[in-house]
Scaffold this active site. Structure first.
Site: not given
Ligand code: ADP
Length: 160
Positions: A16, A40, A89, A127
């Site tokens: 992130h 959630k 990703r 996450s």
């Molecule tokens: P959500 O539940 O909305 O998917 P996340 O916190 O899991 O929330 O992810 C938020 C955004 O960040 C999403 O677009 C996800 O694809 C992106 N993201 C998560 N991890 C990574 C990573 N390692 N590299 C690039 N983008 C990421």
């Protein structure tokens, strides 16, 4: 330009953070928007996620964190952003992200979503993977900022 980066951030990872940094270098201001999702049960409260993110972006300029309820497009309107940012990703992300982007366009076609591809060395990071590694006692220091690693360590020790 102003960019809204919405997500769960439960918790924030270096994946992130990398996206936030690259977006801020290219577009200007970035608002990290934590979705307060009533469907959630999160690992970390919204307040704690805000603290984790604030501590991890303290050395960066032009980035702030907020939380929101409801539709992302409404949040984007409220904060008058030019773009919504999401990360990619793998192909599995693509299908889901495209669906959300299309849905958002049908709700408000004045807002565009842009995607940044992950750095390849962060492509495995999510996450949920981080939480699973921590749960089984693995090291997560290379995956998350120090405050998040400490929090994960603490909740897993409490649960033992
Ligand atoms: P959500 O539940 O909305 O998917 P996340 O916190 O899991 O929330 O992810 C938020 C955004 O960040 C999403 O677009 C996800 O694809 C992106 N993201 C998560 N991890 C990574 C990573 N390692 N590299 C690039 N983008 C990421």
């Amino acid at each position: 330009m102003k960019v809204l980066y919405p997500g769960s951030f439960d918790p924030l990872t270096y994946g992130h953070l990398d996206l936030v940094q690259r977006a801020s270098e290219r577009f200007g201001d970035v608002i990290i928007a934590i979705l307060d999702n009533p469907t959630k049960v999160p690992t970390f409260s919204i307040e704690r996620r805000i603290q984790q993110i604030n501590s991890s972006i303290s050395n960066l300029q032009g980035i702030r964190v907020i939380s929101y309820r409801g539709l992302t497009v409404q949040c984007a309107k409220k904060y008058k952003v030019d773009l919504i940012l999401r990360g990619l990703r793998a192909m599995s992300d693509f299908e889901y992200e495209l669906q959300i982007a299309h849905t958002n366009r049908t709700l408000d076609n004045s807002i565009e979503t842009i995607f940044l591809a992950t750095e390849s060395h962060h492509s495995f990071l999510s996450s949920s993977v981080v939480k699973e590694v921590a749960l089984f006692g693995g090291k997560v220091d290379h995956m998350v900022p120090p405050i998040v690693a400490t929090d994960l360590y603490q909740i897993n020790n409490k649960n033992k």
